[in-house]
Structure formats: structure tokens, C-alpha cells
Motif scaffolding. Structure first.
Motif, PDB file in Angstrom:
ATOM      1  N   GLN A   1      -5.085 -10.674   0.252  1.00  0.00           N
ATOM      2  CA  GLN A   1      -3.817  -9.959   0.149  1.00  0.00           C
ATOM      3  C   GLN A   1      -3.363  -9.519   1.538  1.00  0.00           C
ATOM      4  OE1 GLN A   1      -4.968  -6.840  -2.652  1.00  0.00           O
ATOM      5  NE2 GLN A   1      -3.788  -7.861  -4.258  1.00  0.00           N
ATOM      6  N   TYR A   2      -2.079  -9.734   1.816  1.00  0.00           N
ATOM      7  CA  TYR A   2      -1.482  -9.347   3.095  1.00  0.00           C
ATOM      8  C   TYR A   2      -0.307  -8.410   2.824  1.00  0.00           C
ATOM      9  CZ  TYR A   2      -4.201 -13.300   4.796  1.00  0.00           C
ATOM     10  OH  TYR A   2      -5.230 -14.155   5.082  1.00  0.00           O
ATOM     11  N   PHE A   3      -0.034  -7.506   3.774  1.00  0.00           N
ATOM     12  CA  PHE A   3       0.966  -6.468   3.553  1.00  0.00           C
ATOM     13  C   PHE A   3       1.930  -6.366   4.729  1.00  0.00           C
ATOM     14  CE2 PHE A   3      -2.809  -5.528   1.180  1.00  0.00           C
ATOM     15  CZ  PHE A   3      -2.351  -5.073  -0.048  1.00  0.00           C
ATOM     16  N   HIS A   4       3.171  -5.971   4.394  1.00  0.00           N
ATOM     17  CA  HIS A   4       4.150  -5.632   5.421  1.00  0.00           C
ATOM     18  C   HIS A   4       3.778  -4.281   6.019  1.00  0.00           C
ATOM     19  CE1 HIS A   4       6.907  -8.909   4.456  1.00  0.00           C
ATOM     20  NE2 HIS A   4       6.831  -8.589   3.174  1.00  0.00           N
ATOM     21  N   ARG A   5       4.370  -3.975   7.152  1.00  0.00           N
ATOM     22  CA  ARG A   5       4.077  -2.715   7.827  1.00  0.00           C
ATOM     23  C   ARG A   5       4.495  -1.496   6.994  1.00  0.00           C
ATOM     24  NH1 ARG A   5       2.842  -0.931  12.993  1.00  0.00           N
ATOM     25  NH2 ARG A   5       3.779   1.054  13.613  1.00  0.00           N
ATOM     26  N   ASN A   6       5.448  -1.684   6.069  1.00  0.00           N
ATOM     27  CA  ASN A   6       5.903  -0.570   5.224  1.00  0.00           C
ATOM     28  C   ASN A   6       4.987  -0.319   4.028  1.00  0.00           C
ATOM     29  OD1 ASN A   6       6.471  -2.647   3.443  1.00  0.00           O
ATOM     30  ND2 ASN A   6       8.694  -2.405   3.526  1.00  0.00           N
TER      31      ASN A   6
ATOM     32  N   GLU B   1      10.125  -7.599   2.101  1.00  0.00           N
ATOM     33  CA  GLU B   1       9.757  -6.225   2.439  1.00  0.00           C
ATOM     34  C   GLU B   1      10.168  -5.217   1.374  1.00  0.00           C
ATOM     35  OE1 GLU B   1      10.433  -4.929   6.439  1.00  0.00           O
ATOM     36  OE2 GLU B   1      10.213  -6.943   7.259  1.00  0.00           O
ATOM     37  N   GLU B   2      10.960  -5.667   0.394  1.00  0.00           N
ATOM     38  CA  GLU B   2      11.323  -4.801  -0.728  1.00  0.00           C
ATOM     39  C   GLU B   2      10.407  -5.016  -1.924  1.00  0.00           C
ATOM     40  OE1 GLU B   2      13.577  -2.456  -0.363  1.00  0.00           O
ATOM     41  OE2 GLU B   2      13.790  -3.161   1.708  1.00  0.00           O
ATOM     42  N   GLY B   3       9.481  -5.969  -1.792  1.00  0.00           N
ATOM     43  CA  GLY B   3       8.534  -6.224  -2.876  1.00  0.00           C
ATOM     44  C   GLY B   3       8.957  -7.317  -3.838  1.00  0.00           C
TER      45      GLY B   3
END
Length: 311
Positions: free
Chosen positions: A176-181, A203-205
Motif C-alpha cells: 500500500q502506498y499513500f499520498h502526502r495528505n 489525492e481525494e481518494g
């Protein structure tokens, strides 16, 4: 420049007096003549081993000190310490027959701990911890005897960056990878390095229909080489006696917004030139951030900068 030449002369005098051997290197660590040297390497016998001591010539500081089994310095055997150009320790630990053994510690340019890793026969074992310069943890990974690694990474704002497992240096299972937000950027399924499936999120999901790999390195929004050539001016009060050009090498980062930061001098020539090189990089145009697994990440770059003296 006089102090630099004096330092080189003193080193050479000591070597001649003690029958030590010395080798000079340019900013790329290629052997060169004394006049073009940025580093000097000193090798001498130490009981049953050989000790090698490398120096930053301009800064008159240590760059590395370590022990070898052979005069040619091919087999590292003993404790090694590497230094940043400002004198702070960069990395330290032990080699046994050219293989890392025990705990190795690495530090940022300003002396803040970078990471701590334990080695057994040149392979990482146990818990690895790493930190950003601001003190926030960047990595927590566990290495077992079978080549399995549990990995967790963070951004420097404390948000989770990625998590997953590795088997024999290849991604395995769910990542799993994630945005900075904090929102997820990608879910990927691997089978010992082979990508089986992938889902991207903005970035809004929201799920993105296009899952084409668009990973890319950081890139300046303007022609980077043209920018350097047009803004790197020769110091008005400086003049070369030998040669007509000089190189300063700087390290810098490009953050997730494309802004340049953390500019440091890796290979110095003279303060006048060093300061100008740093200033030009700091005033760099905006960059396109590096993209990794569908999210923006901080990138790092090492840049040689050449000053040419007009006729």
C-alpha cells in the motif's frame, strides 16, 4: 587558494618523510594530478593491516578512515568512518573480510541521526530505523534470517508513505502506498517481484481508471542546464593562475511541491565559488516533483557546477 596548496604541500611532505603512499582524486573520485585534486588518499602500514585516510583538500578535513588487509585497499577489514565535508560523521561501522558486520550508523549533514542498521555477514538483520533531518521517523523495517523484510515508510510530515513485505529483495504480497495528505495512492499485489494487480487513487481518494505506470524522476520546469549556464557567473574578484575552469558539486532536494531545499556543498573549490553555486541552486525554477507509485515524493540530486574563466 594559498591555504589549499599549503595543505597539499604539508601532506606530501609528511608522506615523503614516512614512506607512505598518496593518491590524488578529482571531484568524481578519479585519479588526477595534484593541481586538479579535491581529495587525497594516504595509505600506510598498521601492524598486520593497512590504514587508509582520505582527506577533503579544500576543507582540510577527513573524508574517510578505514583498515584494509592489503596495500591496494581492496579488502576492507576493520572499523570505517566516513565524514561529511563539514567534519560531521556521515557513516560508521565495521567490515570483516569486505563484508559489513554489526551495527552501522549514518548521519545527516547537520549531525542528526539518519539511520541505524545491523549487519550479519553483509546482510541486514533485525530492526532498521531511519529518520529525516527534522527528527521524524522515515523508515522502520524488520529483516529476518530467511530474506523476508517487513517495511514501513513515512513522509517527513509524519504521514504514512508505504507499507509492505519483501522477499529476497523483491516485493511480495500486498503493498500500500499513500499520498502526502494521508490518502491511499496505490494498492499493488506482487508475487516475488512480479506485479499481479494494481489500483490507483487520486489525492481525494477516488479510484482512477488509468493504472499505467507513470513513475518519473524530478525534472526542472525549465531547461536545467540552460538555467545553470545563464545564471552561474564567474566571481568578479577571482582569477585562476592555473587552468581556466573549476567545478563545485552540490547536493540538494526537491520536495513534493517541486521546491528546492537542503542545498549543501559535497565537493568544495573555494568559498567564493561554493556560495555562488549554492545560491544559484536555491533560486532554481520550480521543479516537477518525482512520481513514485502514483504519488509525489521528495527526490535528491547531486549536481556538478562548472565555473569557466573568460579569456
Amino acid at each position: 587558494m594559498k591555504s589549499v596548496l599549503t595543505f597539499v604541500f604539508c601532506i606530501s611532505f609528511m608522506l615523503a618523510a614516512s614512506q607512505q603512499t598518496n593518491t590524488y582524486y578529482d571531484y568524481r573520485w578519479k585519479e588526477c594530478e595534484v593541481a586538479n585534486a579535491r581529495f587525497v588518499s594516504v595509505v600506510e602500514a598498521a601492524d598486520s593491516l593497512w590504514i587508509r585516510t582520505d582527506y577533503y583538500i579544500r576543507e582540510k578535513k577527513l573524508q574517510m578512515k578505514g583498515y584494509y588487509k592489503d596495500k591496494q585497499c581492496k579488502i576492507r577489514h576493520g572499523y570505517f568512518t566516513y565524514y561529511h565535508s563539514n567534519g560531521n560523521i556521515e557513516n560508521k561501522g565495521q567490515f570483516v573480510d569486505n563484508k559489513k558486520q554489526g551495527v552501522w550508523l549514518r548521519y545527516h549533514y547537520d549531525g542528526i541521526r539518519h539511520d541505524s542498521v545491523n549487519y550479519v555477514n553483509d546482510r541486514k538483520r533485525g530492526l532498521k530505523l531511519a529518520w529525516f533531518q527534522n527528527g521524524v521517523m522515515s523508515d522502520s523495517s524488520t529483516y529476518d534470517l530467511e530474506g523476508k523484510i517487513d517495511v514501513t515508510n513515512w513522509f517527513d510530515n509524519g504521514q504514512l508513505s508505504s507499507t509492505g513485505k519483501v522477499y529476497h529483495n523483491k516485493e511480495n504480497g500486498k503493498w500500500q502506498y499513500f499520498h502526502r495528505n494521508g490518502r491511499m495512492s496505490a494498492e499493488e499485489l506482487y508475487e516475488v517481484g512480479k506485479l499481479i494487480s494494481r489500483v490507483y487513487y487520486d489525492e481525494e481518494g477516488k479510484v482512477q481508471s488509468d493504472t499505467t505506470n507513470r513513475d518519473s524522476k524530478a525534472e526542472c520546469t525549465k531547461d536545467w542546464e540552460h538555467y545553470l549556464a545563464g545564471n552561474l557567473e564567474f566571481p568578479p574578484n577571482a582569477k585562476f593562475v592555473n587552468g581556466d575552469q573549476a567545478v563545485v558539486v552540490v547536493d540538494f532536494s526537491v520536495d513534493e511541491e517541486g521546491k528546492v531545499g537542503e542545498v549543501t556543498v559535497y565537493s568544495s573549490f573555494h568559498k567564493l565559488f561554493d556560495d555562488l553555486a549554492v545560491e544559484v541552486v536555491k533560486k532554481s525554477p520550480l521543479w516537477k516533483p518525482a512520481i513514485d507509485h502514483n504519488r509525489r515524493i521528495k527526490a535528491y540530486r547531486r549536481q556538478p557546477m562548472t565555473f569557466i574563466q573568460d579569456e
